[in-house]
Design a protein around this motif. Sequence first.
Motif, PDB file in Angstrom:
ATOM      1  N   GLU A 115       0.845  -1.213   0.000  1.00 18.01           N
ATOM      2  CA  GLU A 115       0.000   0.000   0.000  1.00 18.01           C
ATOM      3  C   GLU A 115       0.874   1.255   0.000  1.00 18.01           C
ATOM      4  OE1 GLU A 115      -3.570  -1.921   2.702  1.00 18.01           O
ATOM      5  OE2 GLU A 115      -2.614  -0.074   3.372  1.00 18.01           O
ATOM      6  N   ILE A 116       1.944   1.214   0.794  1.00 19.11           N
ATOM      7  CA  ILE A 116       2.843   2.382   0.866  1.00 19.11           C
ATOM      8  C   ILE A 116       3.489   2.627  -0.503  1.00 19.11           C
ATOM      9  CG2 ILE A 116       5.041   3.194   1.843  1.00 19.11           C
ATOM     10  CD1 ILE A 116       4.146   1.794   4.480  1.00 19.11           C
ATOM     11  N   LEU A 117       3.947   1.545  -1.126  1.00 17.68           N
ATOM     12  CA  LEU A 117       4.579   1.704  -2.446  1.00 17.68           C
ATOM     13  C   LEU A 117       3.576   2.185  -3.483  1.00 17.68           C
ATOM     14  CD1 LEU A 117       6.980  -1.367  -2.494  1.00 17.68           C
ATOM     15  CD2 LEU A 117       7.643   1.042  -2.623  1.00 17.68           C
ATOM     16  N   GLU A 118       2.348   1.674  -3.411  1.00 14.16           N
ATOM     17  CA  GLU A 118       1.322   2.126  -4.368  1.00 14.16           C
ATOM     18  C   GLU A 118       1.052   3.618  -4.191  1.00 14.16           C
ATOM     19  OE1 GLU A 118      -1.224  -2.017  -4.992  1.00 14.16           O
ATOM     20  OE2 GLU A 118      -1.767  -0.632  -3.380  1.00 14.16           O
ATOM     21  N   ALA A 119       1.008   4.057  -2.923  1.00 12.22           N
ATOM     22  CA  ALA A 119       0.763   5.483  -2.677  1.00 12.22           C
ATOM     23  C   ALA A 119       1.934   6.315  -3.210  1.00 12.22           C
ATOM     24  CB  ALA A 119       0.558   5.724  -1.181  1.00 12.22           C
ATOM     25  N   CYS A 120       3.149   5.850  -2.989  1.00 10.32           N
ATOM     26  CA  CYS A 120       4.330   6.587  -3.486  1.00 10.32           C
ATOM     27  C   CYS A 120       4.306   6.653  -5.013  1.00 10.32           C
ATOM     28  CB  CYS A 120       5.620   5.931  -2.994  1.00 10.32           C
ATOM     29  SG  CYS A 120       5.911   6.175  -1.246  1.00 10.32           S
ATOM     30  N   ALA A 121       3.926   5.524  -5.651  1.00  9.69           N
ATOM     31  CA  ALA A 121       3.878   5.506  -7.116  1.00  9.69           C
ATOM     32  C   ALA A 121       2.803   6.460  -7.630  1.00  9.69           C
ATOM     33  CB  ALA A 121       3.602   4.082  -7.602  1.00  9.69           C
ATOM     34  N   ARG A 122       1.653   6.421  -6.975  1.00 12.22           N
ATOM     35  CA  ARG A 122       0.544   7.276  -7.385  1.00 12.22           C
ATOM     36  C   ARG A 122       0.913   8.748  -7.283  1.00 12.22           C
ATOM     37  NH1 ARG A 122      -2.910   4.377  -4.446  1.00 12.22           N
ATOM     38  NH2 ARG A 122      -2.810   5.864  -2.732  1.00 12.22           N
ATOM     39  N   GLU A 123       1.579   9.089  -6.178  1.00 17.89           N
ATOM     40  CA  GLU A 123       1.917  10.498  -5.926  1.00 17.89           C
ATOM     41  C   GLU A 123       3.318  10.839  -6.407  1.00 17.89           C
ATOM     42  OE1 GLU A 123       1.322  10.720  -1.686  1.00 17.89           O
ATOM     43  OE2 GLU A 123      -0.634   9.767  -1.904  1.00 17.89           O
ATOM     44  N   ASN A 124       3.995   9.850  -6.947  1.00 21.09           N
ATOM     45  CA  ASN A 124       5.367  10.006  -7.438  1.00 21.09           C
ATOM     46  C   ASN A 124       6.263  10.661  -6.383  1.00 21.09           C
ATOM     47  OD1 ASN A 124       7.035   9.310  -9.589  1.00 21.09           O
ATOM     48  ND2 ASN A 124       7.095  11.415 -10.367  1.00 21.09           N
ATOM     49  N   ARG A 125       6.222  10.108  -5.192  1.00 15.31           N
ATOM     50  CA  ARG A 125       7.028  10.639  -4.088  1.00 15.31           C
ATOM     51  C   ARG A 125       7.937   9.554  -3.517  1.00 15.31           C
ATOM     52  NH1 ARG A 125       3.381  10.162   1.145  1.00 15.31           N
ATOM     53  NH2 ARG A 125       5.121  11.232   2.110  1.00 15.31           N
ATOM     54  N   PRO A 126       9.021   9.941  -2.868  1.00 11.25           N
ATOM     55  CA  PRO A 126      10.005   8.940  -2.438  1.00 11.25           C
ATOM     56  C   PRO A 126       9.647   8.253  -1.122  1.00 11.25           C
ATOM     57  CG  PRO A 126      10.758  11.128  -1.842  1.00 11.25           C
ATOM     58  CD  PRO A 126       9.446  11.309  -2.570  1.00 11.25           C
ATOM     59  N   CYS A 127      10.167   7.059  -0.949  1.00 12.91           N
ATOM     60  CA  CYS A 127      10.153   6.410   0.356  1.00 12.91           C
ATOM     61  C   CYS A 127      11.553   5.885   0.637  1.00 12.91           C
ATOM     62  CB  CYS A 127       9.115   5.292   0.420  1.00 12.91           C
ATOM     63  SG  CYS A 127       9.423   3.932  -0.702  1.00 12.91           S
ATOM     64  N   LEU A 128      11.769   5.436   1.882  1.00 15.85           N
ATOM     65  CA  LEU A 128      13.073   4.927   2.311  1.00 15.85           C
ATOM     66  C   LEU A 128      12.966   3.446   2.605  1.00 15.85           C
ATOM     67  CD1 LEU A 128      14.065   7.551   5.035  1.00 15.85           C
ATOM     68  CD2 LEU A 128      14.426   7.666   2.600  1.00 15.85           C
ATOM     69  N   LEU A 129      14.066   2.760   2.432  1.00 21.04           N
ATOM     70  CA  LEU A 129      14.122   1.351   2.813  1.00 21.04           C
ATOM     71  C   LEU A 129      15.226   1.170   3.836  1.00 21.04           C
ATOM     72  CD1 LEU A 129      13.305  -1.661   2.411  1.00 21.04           C
ATOM     73  CD2 LEU A 129      15.072  -1.771   0.644  1.00 21.04           C
ATOM     74  N   VAL A 130      14.900   0.493   4.952  1.00 24.35           N
ATOM     75  CA  VAL A 130      15.912   0.166   5.959  1.00 24.35           C
ATOM     76  C   VAL A 130      16.421  -1.243   5.683  1.00 24.35           C
ATOM     77  CG1 VAL A 130      16.386  -0.161   8.411  1.00 24.35           C
ATOM     78  CG2 VAL A 130      14.780   1.610   7.683  1.00 24.35           C
ATOM     79  N   LEU A 131      17.729  -1.376   5.561  1.00 19.91           N
ATOM     80  CA  LEU A 131      18.360  -2.690   5.447  1.00 19.91           C
ATOM     81  C   LEU A 131      19.073  -2.956   6.765  1.00 19.91           C
ATOM     82  CD1 LEU A 131      19.900  -2.647   1.839  1.00 19.91           C
ATOM     83  CD2 LEU A 131      17.750  -3.655   2.598  1.00 19.91           C
ATOM     84  N   ALA A 132      18.567  -3.912   7.508  1.00 20.21           N
ATOM     85  CA  ALA A 132      19.115  -4.181   8.831  1.00 20.21           C
ATOM     86  C   ALA A 132      18.619  -5.548   9.284  1.00 20.21           C
ATOM     87  CB  ALA A 132      18.662  -3.109   9.811  1.00 20.21           C
ATOM     88  N   ARG A 133      19.076  -5.967  10.446  1.00 13.82           N
ATOM     89  CA  ARG A 133      18.580  -7.227  11.013  1.00 13.82           C
ATOM     90  C   ARG A 133      17.293  -6.939  11.790  1.00 13.82           C
ATOM     91  NH1 ARG A 133      22.298 -11.166   9.809  1.00 13.82           N
ATOM     92  NH2 ARG A 133      23.978 -10.124   8.704  1.00 13.82           N
ATOM     93  N   PRO A 134      16.454  -7.962  12.006  1.00 12.96           N
ATOM     94  CA  PRO A 134      15.142  -7.674  12.627  1.00 12.96           C
ATOM     95  C   PRO A 134      15.266  -6.942  13.955  1.00 12.96           C
ATOM     96  CG  PRO A 134      15.235  -9.959  11.877  1.00 12.96           C
ATOM     97  CD  PRO A 134      16.601  -9.383  11.654  1.00 12.96           C
TER      98      PRO A 134
END
Length: 424
Positions: free
Chosen positions: A236-255
């Motif tokens: 849902e977050i990615l769909e919203a970003c795509a729709r609004e063409n706005r950036p999001c962040l991804l965290v790469l880490a251990r749980p």
Amino acid sequence: MPTPTLLRWFASRPSSLLARARAPGPEPAPASTSSESAAAAPARKPRELLRIGLPRTLNLWSTHQFWVGFLTALGIDPRRIEFSSDTSDAQGRAFGMGRGTVDCCYPVKCMSGHYGELLAREKRPIDILLTPMIAALPSFLGGHVMASLACPRVMAAPENIRAGFMRSGDAFAEHGIRHVSPLVNLDEPQLAARQLHTALQDVLPGLVPAETQRAVDAGMRALADFGARMRARSLEILEACARENRPCLLVLARPYHMDPGIGHEIEVDLQGCGYPVLWSQYLPTDEALLRWMFRADLDAGLIRSPLDIADVWPSSYSANTNEILWGAKFAARMPWVACVVRLSSYECGMDQPTYTPVQRIVESSGTLFFSFQDLDATKPAGSVKIRVETIDAYLRTMSAGIIERKRAGAAPGCPLLAAGDGVG
Ligand code: SF4
């Protein structure tokens, strides 16, 4: 995706689990003794009266739903499943001081404070300290990688930390608590059921193998349901970003970097700047989306499936490491992930060999990459603030260009966008 989603879950107990716990269970059986601790009293209680403590550490951060589902299916009242609190300096000082045994990475060291806190609980004293030695994890990459093993330090941590509470007397027996640390392969439900039955038959009255298998299956379903809900939210977050063409962040880490005392809530500060945050553990794995993202690699024969990481990490034995590497590939191919934030802890030997490949994968796509390494007890608030402001400034000036370039290089027909408005 906000970290507090998981934090809230630890604090809440779904009513459906409570209902199941109240369902009739097997008759209590006489206690058997355990070689681990002299305290035999807990096993004399009926199951519904047992209080079980679990340290909120390490891979409990990604498997907590399994343990709650498993124990509840065995007739343990979910209100009597106690997680220790978040890692903190104060916790370590109050409950873990002088309990260290071997020099280790920071997340494992912190476990002493969690043990001490659970042992010291006076208001809701626990009967059993359940601290599984998880040898292998369920992973969404299972079947596409060599194995899904836990870090050996994570696996051995319960016995390592237990030793610190046995040095000058049996602290578990002094508190009337049984310490149970089953070795468990959570990637193989049938093996896990045998392992857990062997470990728990002395402390759970009347436990039989068939019942243990049913409880393991219930735990797996609970874990899978939770993962599906989290992935759906990420989508849902990615769909919203795509729709609004706005950036999001991804965290790469251990749980366990979701623990505020381990990851220092750096991603929360970034979220406060207005950027949606995703974690690699809960990225969407919808077939259509992944086929769109990895189409060029599949067509070129570089990978056998979108979840294959052999092209960048052939020795794919470690579950959390595998998911970090796959997350880096995801970030590189997803236009609206404009920035990756990498977190790792002090003295982590597992992360060191991954630093360069992860950074290369991300940066080769033009995605911003920022790394916070050697995190330990100290939150360097000043420098974190400056770096968060720096990341924010980069994103404000560069994210539109990054998204545009990544969209231009992507295959047409992005499933995140409405039909007919595909990327290309
Ligand atoms: S993966 Fe790293 S931080 Fe985690 S337990 Fe292993 S060595 Fe420690």
